[in-house]
Design a protein around this motif. Sequence first.
Motif, PDB file in Angstrom:
ATOM      1  N   THR A  66      21.644 -22.786  -3.541  1.00 62.82           N
ATOM      2  CA  THR A  66      21.784 -21.326  -3.662  1.00 62.82           C
ATOM      3  C   THR A  66      21.921 -20.823  -2.227  1.00 62.82           C
ATOM      4  O   THR A  66      21.046 -21.073  -1.392  1.00 62.82           O
ATOM      5  CB  THR A  66      20.513 -20.709  -4.299  1.00 62.82           C
ATOM      6  N   GLY A  67      23.017 -20.159  -1.942  1.00 62.57           N
ATOM      7  CA  GLY A  67      23.296 -19.759  -0.554  1.00 62.57           C
ATOM      8  C   GLY A  67      23.586 -18.272  -0.442  1.00 62.57           C
ATOM      9  O   GLY A  67      23.883 -17.617  -1.449  1.00 62.57           O
ATOM     10  N   TRP A  68      23.460 -17.762   0.769  1.00 59.84           N
ATOM     11  CA  TRP A  68      23.752 -16.338   0.963  1.00 59.84           C
ATOM     12  C   TRP A  68      24.262 -16.108   2.387  1.00 59.84           C
ATOM     13  O   TRP A  68      24.044 -16.912   3.292  1.00 59.84           O
ATOM     14  CB  TRP A  68      22.529 -15.460   0.691  1.00 59.84           C
ATOM     15  N   THR A  69      24.942 -14.963   2.540  1.00 61.07           N
ATOM     16  CA  THR A  69      25.464 -14.487   3.833  1.00 61.07           C
ATOM     17  C   THR A  69      24.797 -13.167   4.107  1.00 61.07           C
ATOM     18  O   THR A  69      24.721 -12.343   3.184  1.00 61.07           O
ATOM     19  CB  THR A  69      26.999 -14.283   3.715  1.00 61.07           C
ATOM     20  N   PRO A  70      24.251 -12.890   5.270  1.00 56.92           N
ATOM     21  CA  PRO A  70      24.322 -13.719   6.477  1.00 56.92           C
ATOM     22  C   PRO A  70      23.281 -14.848   6.451  1.00 56.92           C
ATOM     23  O   PRO A  70      22.181 -14.647   5.936  1.00 56.92           O
ATOM     24  CB  PRO A  70      23.982 -12.762   7.617  1.00 56.92           C
ATOM     25  N   HIS A  71      23.681 -15.962   7.004  1.00 61.90           N
ATOM     26  CA  HIS A  71      22.744 -17.079   7.163  1.00 61.90           C
ATOM     27  C   HIS A  71      23.284 -18.034   8.225  1.00 61.90           C
ATOM     28  O   HIS A  71      24.491 -18.278   8.292  1.00 61.90           O
ATOM     29  CB  HIS A  71      22.566 -17.832   5.838  1.00 61.90           C
ATOM     30  N   TRP A  72      22.370 -18.609   9.030  1.00 62.03           N
ATOM     31  CA  TRP A  72      22.822 -19.488  10.124  1.00 62.03           C
ATOM     32  C   TRP A  72      23.532 -20.748   9.600  1.00 62.03           C
ATOM     33  O   TRP A  72      24.284 -21.402  10.321  1.00 62.03           O
ATOM     34  CB  TRP A  72      21.645 -19.895  11.024  1.00 62.03           C
ATOM     35  N   LYS A  73      23.317 -21.074   8.309  1.00 60.36           N
ATOM     36  CA  LYS A  73      23.878 -22.347   7.803  1.00 60.36           C
ATOM     37  C   LYS A  73      25.397 -22.374   7.925  1.00 60.36           C
ATOM     38  O   LYS A  73      26.017 -23.403   8.106  1.00 60.36           O
ATOM     39  CB  LYS A  73      23.434 -22.622   6.371  1.00 60.36           C
ATOM     40  N   PHE A  74      26.015 -21.173   7.856  1.00 61.87           N
ATOM     41  CA  PHE A  74      27.486 -21.134   7.954  1.00 61.87           C
ATOM     42  C   PHE A  74      27.963 -21.365   9.392  1.00 61.87           C
ATOM     43  O   PHE A  74      29.112 -21.731   9.618  1.00 61.87           O
ATOM     44  CB  PHE A  74      28.005 -19.798   7.423  1.00 61.87           C
ATOM     45  N   ALA A  75      27.055 -21.103  10.350  1.00 59.76           N
ATOM     46  CA  ALA A  75      27.420 -21.362  11.754  1.00 59.76           C
ATOM     47  C   ALA A  75      27.246 -22.845  12.068  1.00 59.76           C
ATOM     48  O   ALA A  75      27.965 -23.404  12.886  1.00 59.76           O
ATOM     49  CB  ALA A  75      26.534 -20.521  12.676  1.00 59.76           C
ATOM     50  N   LYS A  76      26.312 -23.463  11.349  1.00 66.81           N
ATOM     51  CA  LYS A  76      25.925 -24.844  11.694  1.00 66.81           C
ATOM     52  C   LYS A  76      26.720 -25.872  10.884  1.00 66.81           C
ATOM     53  O   LYS A  76      27.047 -26.958  11.380  1.00 66.81           O
ATOM     54  CB  LYS A  76      24.427 -24.996  11.397  1.00 66.81           C
ATOM     55  N   PHE A  77      27.008 -25.546   9.632  1.00 64.60           N
ATOM     56  CA  PHE A  77      27.676 -26.516   8.752  1.00 64.60           C
ATOM     57  C   PHE A  77      28.996 -25.917   8.252  1.00 64.60           C
ATOM     58  O   PHE A  77      29.129 -24.699   8.158  1.00 64.60           O
ATOM     59  CB  PHE A  77      26.792 -26.835   7.532  1.00 64.60           C
ATOM     60  N   ASP A  78      29.937 -26.776   7.896  1.00 64.89           N
ATOM     61  CA  ASP A  78      31.198 -26.332   7.300  1.00 64.89           C
ATOM     62  C   ASP A  78      30.979 -26.258   5.790  1.00 64.89           C
ATOM     63  O   ASP A  78      30.968 -27.290   5.107  1.00 64.89           O
ATOM     64  CB  ASP A  78      32.314 -27.335   7.662  1.00 64.89           C
ATOM     65  N   LEU A  79      30.757 -25.031   5.312  1.00 66.70           N
ATOM     66  CA  LEU A  79      30.362 -24.819   3.910  1.00 66.70           C
ATOM     67  C   LEU A  79      31.349 -23.901   3.207  1.00 66.70           C
ATOM     68  O   LEU A  79      32.123 -23.198   3.860  1.00 66.70           O
ATOM     69  CB  LEU A  79      28.969 -24.166   3.861  1.00 66.70           C
ATOM     70  N   LYS A  80      31.273 -23.881   1.870  1.00 67.55           N
ATOM     71  CA  LYS A  80      32.103 -22.936   1.099  1.00 67.55           C
ATOM     72  C   LYS A  80      31.318 -22.469  -0.133  1.00 67.55           C
ATOM     73  O   LYS A  80      30.494 -23.219  -0.673  1.00 67.55           O
ATOM     74  CB  LYS A  80      33.419 -23.604   0.664  1.00 67.55           C
ATOM     75  N   TYR A  81      31.595 -21.239  -0.560  1.00 66.48           N
ATOM     76  CA  TYR A  81      31.027 -20.737  -1.821  1.00 66.48           C
ATOM     77  C   TYR A  81      31.883 -21.295  -2.958  1.00 66.48           C
ATOM     78  O   TYR A  81      33.116 -21.379  -2.841  1.00 66.48           O
ATOM     79  CB  TYR A  81      31.109 -19.207  -1.864  1.00 66.48           C
ATOM     80  N   LEU A  82      31.224 -21.654  -4.053  1.00 69.60           N
ATOM     81  CA  LEU A  82      31.976 -21.989  -5.256  1.00 69.60           C
ATOM     82  C   LEU A  82      32.466 -20.687  -5.893  1.00 69.60           C
ATOM     83  O   LEU A  82      31.717 -19.702  -5.968  1.00 69.60           O
ATOM     84  CB  LEU A  82      31.093 -22.752  -6.248  1.00 69.60           C
ATOM     85  N   ASP A  83      33.754 -20.679  -6.323  1.00 67.73           N
ATOM     86  CA  ASP A  83      34.270 -19.479  -7.007  1.00 67.73           C
ATOM     87  C   ASP A  83      33.394 -19.181  -8.222  1.00 67.73           C
ATOM     88  O   ASP A  83      32.910 -20.088  -8.888  1.00 67.73           O
ATOM     89  CB  ASP A  83      35.711 -19.730  -7.488  1.00 67.73           C
ATOM     90  N   ASP A  84      33.268 -17.892  -8.497  1.00 72.87           N
ATOM     91  CA  ASP A  84      32.402 -17.420  -9.583  1.00 72.87           C
ATOM     92  C   ASP A  84      33.236 -16.503 -10.484  1.00 72.87           C
ATOM     93  O   ASP A  84      33.077 -15.280 -10.482  1.00 72.87           O
ATOM     94  CB  ASP A  84      31.217 -16.664  -8.944  1.00 72.87           C
ATOM     95  N   PRO A  85      34.183 -17.108 -11.244  1.00 72.64           N
ATOM     96  CA  PRO A  85      35.125 -16.286 -12.023  1.00 72.64           C
ATOM     97  C   PRO A  85      34.454 -15.331 -13.002  1.00 72.64           C
ATOM     98  O   PRO A  85      34.991 -14.275 -13.308  1.00 72.64           O
ATOM     99  CB  PRO A  85      35.994 -17.318 -12.764  1.00 72.64           C
TER     100      PRO A  85
END
Length: 266
Positions: A66-85
């Motif tokens: 479970t992830g959220w923005t803003p968060h340092w994890k996006f600066a540290k790791f190459d991550l993506k949100y799963l689409d939520d149609p």
Amino acid sequence: GAKVSVGEMVDYKIIGIDPGAGIMKATEKAIEEYGLNDWKLVEGSGAAMTAALKKAYDKEEPIIVTGWTPHWKFAKFDLKYLDDPKGVYGDEESIHTIVRNGFKEDHPNAYKVLDQFYWTADDMSAVMVMIEEGMKEEEAAAKWVEENADTIAEWTAGVEKVNGDKITLAYVAWASEIASTNVIAKVLQDIGYNVKLTQLEAGAMWAGIADGSADASVAAWLPVTHADYFAEFQGKFEDLGPNLEGTKIGLVVPSYMEINSIEELK
Ligand SMILES: C[SH](C)CC(=O)O
């Protein structure tokens, strides 16, 4: 042999955070709405989630958090949100500042600072990264305040100094709110307040503002993420509006994973 499913790769587990977080309710809803019957949402904490993410990422292993923005994890790791149609996680949101009823009368100067408090995801991320890289929370906050005098001047415009008045800030142990609460605490201390930081679960934070045992919080994720708490305590707090805009919550995976949508988990 047959292609291994994502579920089998991650043992049908989504690594969550503290149970009271709105993102956890949203994920329970996602499991239901996307028919992810075999899947389990693992409860823990923000820190445990990022530790699991780092461990998997360093070994390029699959993981869903479970992830959220803003968060340092996006600066540290190459991550993506799963689409939520199905739009279970809502759209772009904000983090609001809320105060107990009566706070404005009791502490007009702190009220004015909190009402004028507004910054960006980049500002918050700068503090989060300093903390993630080992700086003490208060130190990272003091450094950011020192380096952003012009922004602080906006927050403290028209505010008078006080002499040791006590105020309590409630927050939840999410990296984003650890950053914002320490920064605003430093600003309030610099104008003379004796600030106490109280770390609680999300429900207890809202209840603390509502019963007056806490004065203020800069950790209210609205309108959807904390909608339940907003409704439950309606009338027992004052919403000073956004202190940060452009937040996002959802399921996050390392970019090395092939999946791109929550629908592919079924
Ligand atoms: C985890 S986000 C910082 C907020 C929430 O989900 O309650």
